[in-house]
Design a protein around this motif. Structure first.
Motif, PDB file in Angstrom:
ATOM      1  N   LEU A 296     -74.779   6.293  44.297  1.00  0.00           N
ATOM      2  CA  LEU A 296     -75.439   5.494  45.326  1.00  0.00           C
ATOM      3  C   LEU A 296     -76.700   4.807  44.812  1.00  0.00           C
ATOM      4  O   LEU A 296     -77.609   4.477  45.577  1.00  0.00           O
ATOM      5  CB  LEU A 296     -75.779   6.348  46.562  1.00  0.00           C
ATOM      6  CG  LEU A 296     -74.595   7.087  47.211  1.00  0.00           C
ATOM      7  CD1 LEU A 296     -75.067   7.919  48.390  1.00  0.00           C
ATOM      8  CD2 LEU A 296     -73.536   6.083  47.655  1.00  0.00           C
ATOM      9  N   GLY A 297     -76.736   4.591  43.500  1.00  0.00           N
ATOM     10  CA  GLY A 297     -77.867   3.865  42.914  1.00  0.00           C
ATOM     11  C   GLY A 297     -79.139   4.676  42.767  1.00  0.00           C
ATOM     12  O   GLY A 297     -80.204   4.104  42.498  1.00  0.00           O
ATOM     13  N   THR A 298     -79.036   6.000  42.933  1.00  0.00           N
ATOM     14  CA  THR A 298     -80.221   6.838  42.814  1.00  0.00           C
ATOM     15  C   THR A 298     -80.783   6.762  41.401  1.00  0.00           C
ATOM     16  O   THR A 298     -80.064   6.981  40.430  1.00  0.00           O
ATOM     17  CB  THR A 298     -79.889   8.304  43.142  1.00  0.00           C
ATOM     18  OG1 THR A 298     -79.304   8.362  44.441  1.00  0.00           O
ATOM     19  CG2 THR A 298     -81.151   9.164  43.104  1.00  0.00           C
ATOM     20  N   ARG A 299     -82.047   6.462  41.281  1.00  0.00           N
ATOM     21  CA  ARG A 299     -82.682   6.298  39.976  1.00  0.00           C
ATOM     22  C   ARG A 299     -83.357   7.593  39.547  1.00  0.00           C
ATOM     23  O   ARG A 299     -84.102   8.201  40.315  1.00  0.00           O
ATOM     24  CB  ARG A 299     -83.682   5.140  40.009  1.00  0.00           C
ATOM     25  CG  ARG A 299     -82.982   3.794  40.206  1.00  0.00           C
ATOM     26  CD  ARG A 299     -83.904   2.622  40.019  1.00  0.00           C
ATOM     27  NE  ARG A 299     -83.162   1.363  39.993  1.00  0.00           N
ATOM     28  CZ  ARG A 299     -83.703   0.170  39.757  1.00  0.00           C
ATOM     29  NH1 ARG A 299     -85.016   0.089  39.524  1.00  0.00           N
ATOM     30  NH2 ARG A 299     -82.958  -0.914  39.733  1.00  0.00           N
ATOM     31  N   MET A 300     -83.068   7.989  38.318  1.00  0.00           N
ATOM     32  CA  MET A 300     -83.557   9.256  37.786  1.00  0.00           C
ATOM     33  C   MET A 300     -84.070   9.058  36.360  1.00  0.00           C
ATOM     34  O   MET A 300     -83.843   8.017  35.755  1.00  0.00           O
ATOM     35  CB  MET A 300     -82.432  10.299  37.816  1.00  0.00           C
ATOM     36  CG  MET A 300     -81.998  10.672  39.237  1.00  0.00           C
ATOM     37  SD  MET A 300     -80.480  11.652  39.288  1.00  0.00           S
ATOM     38  CE  MET A 300     -79.255  10.334  39.340  1.00  0.00           C
ATOM     39  N   VAL A 301     -84.734  10.094  35.842  1.00  0.00           N
ATOM     40  CA  VAL A 301     -85.343  10.014  34.514  1.00  0.00           C
ATOM     41  C   VAL A 301     -85.112  11.320  33.761  1.00  0.00           C
ATOM     42  O   VAL A 301     -85.209  12.410  34.340  1.00  0.00           O
ATOM     43  CB  VAL A 301     -86.863   9.743  34.621  1.00  0.00           C
ATOM     44  CG1 VAL A 301     -87.556   9.953  33.285  1.00  0.00           C
ATOM     45  CG2 VAL A 301     -87.118   8.323  35.118  1.00  0.00           C
ATOM     46  N   LEU A 302     -84.818  11.191  32.491  1.00  0.00           N
ATOM     47  CA  LEU A 302     -84.786  12.333  31.573  1.00  0.00           C
ATOM     48  C   LEU A 302     -85.818  12.078  30.484  1.00  0.00           C
ATOM     49  O   LEU A 302     -85.848  10.987  29.903  1.00  0.00           O
ATOM     50  CB  LEU A 302     -83.405  12.488  30.939  1.00  0.00           C
ATOM     51  CG  LEU A 302     -83.305  13.495  29.783  1.00  0.00           C
ATOM     52  CD1 LEU A 302     -83.468  14.926  30.288  1.00  0.00           C
ATOM     53  CD2 LEU A 302     -81.980  13.350  29.043  1.00  0.00           C
TER      54      LEU A 302
END
Length: 372
Positions: A296-302
């Motif tokens: 659903l286009g959720t933006r995340m970071v690693l």
């Protein structure tokens, strides 16, 4: 392998640098039973039944223009915590023997020799080394400081290509563990093709890029979109100084970017920055920031942090490559060895993901087990 065949020469370009010194000292320590072969893949149980050249039978020499010595460099590395503090004394004889086999090479400032004269001189050094020690084969490995990318209009070959050409002229398999041009110069294409010798890769995969090669397939396999992948390296020592040159840094970063492009199928936004911090010496800190998009286009970071010692990471891989390429040469193989992509940022073809590269390496070792 007969006892004579088991003696294998290792000619290191950059023979008095950190990686070379750690390789020679580490090989001697393991051969003497002072340390286990941690990090040497060819010593792992799955590969241990192959007739590799024993570490105790490797004979070291090389080219290096500096006037420092291998024992002196080993003492510096021990003081910096790269080598165990008591190791230089424990393997002093082996370090001194290798140091006596180091030749100045070139070209130095003011050297008026032509490319062909330089190649002939380097090849003669290697051939003399093989003759003195009665070596059936010598593997030449470039572990010198990264040089700027060669300019296509330069009429002269870069130093790394001069040494690569000398290796082939001397009848020796060749490994390029650096991002420098080496055999990848178009001017050497026919020489490499006609030599009948095996040669491998460019730019060893030791730290940040190794981690990228593991993580990038995860995003692809989970159908997660990587929007940007940025990184920063802080390092000192000779590499830090050399990579402060933008042209040399560009050659280094090309391999880091290639791993992402090959695995993800596109080049994400972001760059890798390299900062020279002399106080760090041979130790390096690498940060990565990965911005990705999920369901659903959720933006995340690693974010990852890699803190390591390049010399200690590289040395066991150098020993692996010496054994693999020497065994390939003994088995009559020639040309580029794409199955060794597991070790390189810029391999000679083959699969891109680390798991696939390890599978290719395992299949290659199976061939070596039953050949030659």
């Amino acid at each position: 392998m007969t006892p004579t065949d088991a003696r294998t020469g290792v000619w290191l370009i950059g023979a008095r640098g950190s990686v070379a010194t750690t390789t020679v000292a580490g090989c001697a320590a393991i051969a003497a039973g002072l340390h286990p072969p941690t990090g040497i893949v060819t010593a792992a149980p799955a590969f241990a039944d192959v007739a590799w050249p024993p570490l105790s039978s490797l004979v070291f020499g090389g080219h290096d223009p500096t006037d420092r010595t291998l024992p002196g460099k080993a003492a510096e590395l021990a003081a910096a915590g790269v080598l165990p503090h008591d190791l230089p004394a424990a393997v002093a004889r082996e370090l001194a023997e290798a140091d006596r086999e180091v030749r100045p090479g070139g070209p130095s400032t003011g050297d008026t020799r032509t490319d062909d004269e330089l190649i002939a001189s380097f090849a003669a050094d290697i051939a003399s080394f093989a003759t003195r020690h009665d070596l059936p084969r010598v593997v030449v490995v470039n572990v010198a400081t990264t040089e700027p990318a060669a300019h296509p209009d330069d009429p002269r070959l870069p130093p790394s290509s001069l040494y690569a050409a000398a290796a082939l002229r001397a009848g020796c398999p060749y490994v390029n563990f650096t991002p420098s041009t080496g055999l990848r110069s178009p001017a050497l294409a026919s020489l490499a093709a006609d030599s009948g010798l095996p040669h491998a890769g460019r730019d060893g995969k030791t730290g940040q890029t190794l981690l990228r090669a593991v993580l990038a397939p995860m995003f692809s396999q989970r159908a997660l979109t990587v929007r940007a992948w940025s990184g920063t390296n802080l390092l000192g020592g000779g590499d830090g100084a050399a990579l402060s040159d933008p042209a040399a840094a560009a050659a280094k970063n090309a391999g880091k970017a290639r791993v992402l492009t090959d695995t993800l199928g596109h080049a994400p936004q972001g760059e890798v920055h390299i900062d020279d911090v002399p106080a760090l010496g041979d130790w390096k800190t690498a940060w990565d920031h990965v911005a990705f998009e999920g369901f659903l286009g959720t933006r995340m970071v690693l974010q990852t942090i890699w803190q390591g010692c390049d010399s200690a990471l590289a040395a066991p891989l150098v020993l692996d490559l010496v054994r693999l390429v020497a065994r390939a040469h003994q088995a009559g193989l020639s040309g580029p060895l794409p199955d060794l992509g597991f070790y390189f940022k810029d391999p000679d073809g083959g699969p891109g993901g680390l798991a696939e590269q390890f599978a290719a390496l395992s299949a290659f070792v199976a061939r070596l087990r039953t050949s030659g």
